[in-house]
Scaffold this active site. Structure first.
Site, short mmCIF file in Angstrom:
data_model
loop_
_atom_site.label_atom_id
_atom_site.label_comp_id
_atom_site.label_asym_id
_atom_site.label_seq_id
_atom_site.Cartn_x
_atom_site.Cartn_y
_atom_site.Cartn_z
N LYS A 124 0.81 -1.22 0.00
CA LYS A 124 0.00 0.00 0.00
C LYS A 124 0.85 1.28 0.00
CE LYS A 124 -4.06 -2.25 0.81
NZ LYS A 124 -3.81 -3.52 1.39
C1 LIG Z 1 -4.47 -4.69 0.90
C2 LIG Z 1 -3.70 -5.95 0.92
C3 LIG Z 1 -4.02 -7.01 0.06
C4 LIG Z 1 -5.20 -6.93 -0.88
O1 LIG Z 1 -5.03 -5.99 -1.90
P1 LIG Z 1 -6.31 -5.48 -2.75
O2 LIG Z 1 -5.81 -4.33 -3.54
O3 LIG Z 1 -7.30 -5.07 -1.71
O4 LIG Z 1 -6.77 -6.62 -3.57
C5 LIG Z 1 -3.22 -8.13 0.08
N1 LIG Z 1 -2.18 -8.24 0.93
C6 LIG Z 1 -1.85 -7.25 1.78
C7 LIG Z 1 -0.70 -7.44 2.69
C8 LIG Z 1 -2.59 -6.07 1.80
O5 LIG Z 1 -2.25 -5.09 2.64
#
Ligand SMILES: *Cc1c(COP(=O)(O)O)cnc(C)c1O
Length: 451
Positions: free
Chosen positions: A110
């Site tokens: 993120k």
């Molecule tokens: C947010 C997240 C996901 C999922 O990603 P999306 O974009 O919501 O599909 C998977 N793994 C981790 C560690 C995350 O923080």
């Protein structure tokens, strides 16, 4: 370039406006009005650094920001990544690669988008003089990454909803131990989906939105999707040249934001072979890709909490493209799904996607076998990507650093994984606010803090 809403009931807007609003006022999601063809550029882009590639890519979209300003915003967004290549590729076998996306400040993928989004907001506030209130809902990592992307940004107040007791203790500490005065972590009783639903309703109150300068940091914000496109592009260009088009990108998936970015890169003419949507036991997307039925079930909390999602927001963007931009059909499908919890596609054509599901009972043994075979420690989200791996060339996106989920790792392989940036939070005080997951309660809380 202009940006249109998937529901097509508002006029097109510029990049800066799309970013400032996050969610379109008609409840839709912004998408570019046209997708550029990147194929002619790929050869020249092979030699660029990550930051340079990001600058070249965003120049197609952020056309209302002068190039020097844009370049600086991007450069500053990747300064706090601890690996010089930003998104390194680890080779486990010739045909089994891992794209490590956890070297940013909060150790999850993120950060790629939220470091950048924080700087876009800062720029927008400086240019427009309007303050921004950020509202987001998190299943764990978005909140931490958003808070750290926005920390200390003049004019931004952040409100992050999260399901109390359903995120990992360290994820909670990353959000609640910052000591920042402009950050409000809101712990709600309920699931991530409850938080996300309440949040979307708040956005639909236009008077309120105007009043507090509301913006969305969830992956409904287009800037996040575009930022994520860059690591797909970068990874593609770093694959062995004669094999680039044979690798499947495997993506641990919750809200469909990460994998959507990859798919959009493919739509822009980059010949990625395909994607595997790897879900945990909350498998709405796996069931969709298997059967064509998009049906919501109860969220069952899992060992990979950032994927504990049943309503995948970004699916609407994919849907828009799948029905060839028929916004009326998008509106009616989304309406039916919202009112009945299900939609059955008569024909669901998603050739470039395959999917898998990983149950909680399988996660520890996957972590164990990857450690045994390669001496490599993966986190529980990344573990879901290792399900159904066969001999075909695969690049697995590793979405979080294992140190964020120490209990699961300890149980699986008896090792304490630590990371210094997490250690520092352990001694700090937790500051969080209990709020009901209703739009009224959230609005009242925000108004009191903003005015
Ligand atoms: C947010 C997240 C996901 C999922 O990603 P999306 O974009 O919501 O599909 C998977 N793994 C981790 C560690 C995350 O923080």
């Amino acid at each position: 370039m202009k940006f249109i809403s998937t529901r097509n009931q508002v006029p097109p807007v510029s990049f800066r406006t799309a970013v400032e609003h996050g969610l379109a006022p008609d409840g839709g999601l912004y998408i570019p009005d046209t997708l550029p063809d990147l194929k002619p550029y790929l050869k020249d882009w092979e030699t660029l650094s990550y930051v340079e590639l990001c600058q070249a890519f965003f120049a197609f979209f952020a056309t209302d920001i002068p190039k020097e300003d844009l370049d600086l915003i991007i450069e500053q967004s990747y300064l706090h990544f601890e690996d010089p290549s930003i998104a390194p590729i680890r080779k486990l076998e010739d045909q089994l690669l891992v794209l490590e996306l956890f070297h940013g400040p909060t150790l999850a993928f993120k950060d790629f988008a939220l470091q950048l989004l924080g700087n876009f907001y800062e720029y927008q506030i400086r240019e427009s003089g309007r303050k921004i209130s950020v509202l987001g809902a998190t299943s764990g990592d978005t909140g931490a990454a958003a808070i750290h992307g926005l920390l200390g940004k003049e004019g931004v107040t952040s409100f992050i909803l999260y399901p109390d007791g359903r995120i990992s203790p360290l994820q909670e500490r990353q959000m609640t131990c910052t000591g920042a005065a402009n950050v409000f972590p809101l712990a709600i009783q309920g699931s991530f989906d409850d938080a996300q639903t309440a949040m979307k309703t708040v956005f639909q109150d236009r008077t309120f939105a105007e009043k507090v300068g509301l913006s969305a940091v969830n992956s409904i914000n287009l800037a996040r999707i575009l930022a994520q496109c860059v690591y797909y592009l970068s990874a593609f260009l770093r694959l062995p040249k004669d094999q680039r088009e044979s690798f499947t990108f495997v993506v641990p998936t919750g809200n469909f934001g990460n994998v959507l970015a990859g798919w959009m890169v493919q739509q822009m003419g980059v010949p990625i072979k395909g994607f595997r949507v790897a879900t945990n036991q909350n498998d709405i997307l796996h069931r969709l890709f298997e059967t064509g039925v998009y049906a919501q079930e109860q969220v069952a909390p899992s060992l990979a909490p950032s994927m504990d999602i049943q309503v995948a927001s970004n699916f609407e963007r994919f849907l828009y493209y799948s029905v060839h931009g028929d916004s009326e059909l998008v509106r009616s499908i989304m309406h039916e799904f919202k009112t009945t919890g299900q939609y059955i596609f008569k024909e669901f054509n998603a050739d470039t996607f395959s999917s898998s599901r990983t149950l909680d009972s399988e996660i520890a043994s996957i972590i164990r076998s990857v450690y045994k075979d390669y001496g490599y420690v993966i986190d529980p989200h990344t573990a879901c990507g290792f399900t159904d791996i066969n001999s075909e060339p695969s690049l697995i996106l590793s979405t979080a650093h294992p140190a964020k989920f120490p209990d699961t790792i300890e149980q699986a392989i008896g090792i304490d994984v630590l990371h210094p940036s997490l250690e520092e939070f352990k001694s700090k005080a937790i500051v969080k606010y209990a709020v009901d997951p209703t739009p009224e309660a959230i609005k009242a809380f925000m108004l009191e803090r903003v005015s």
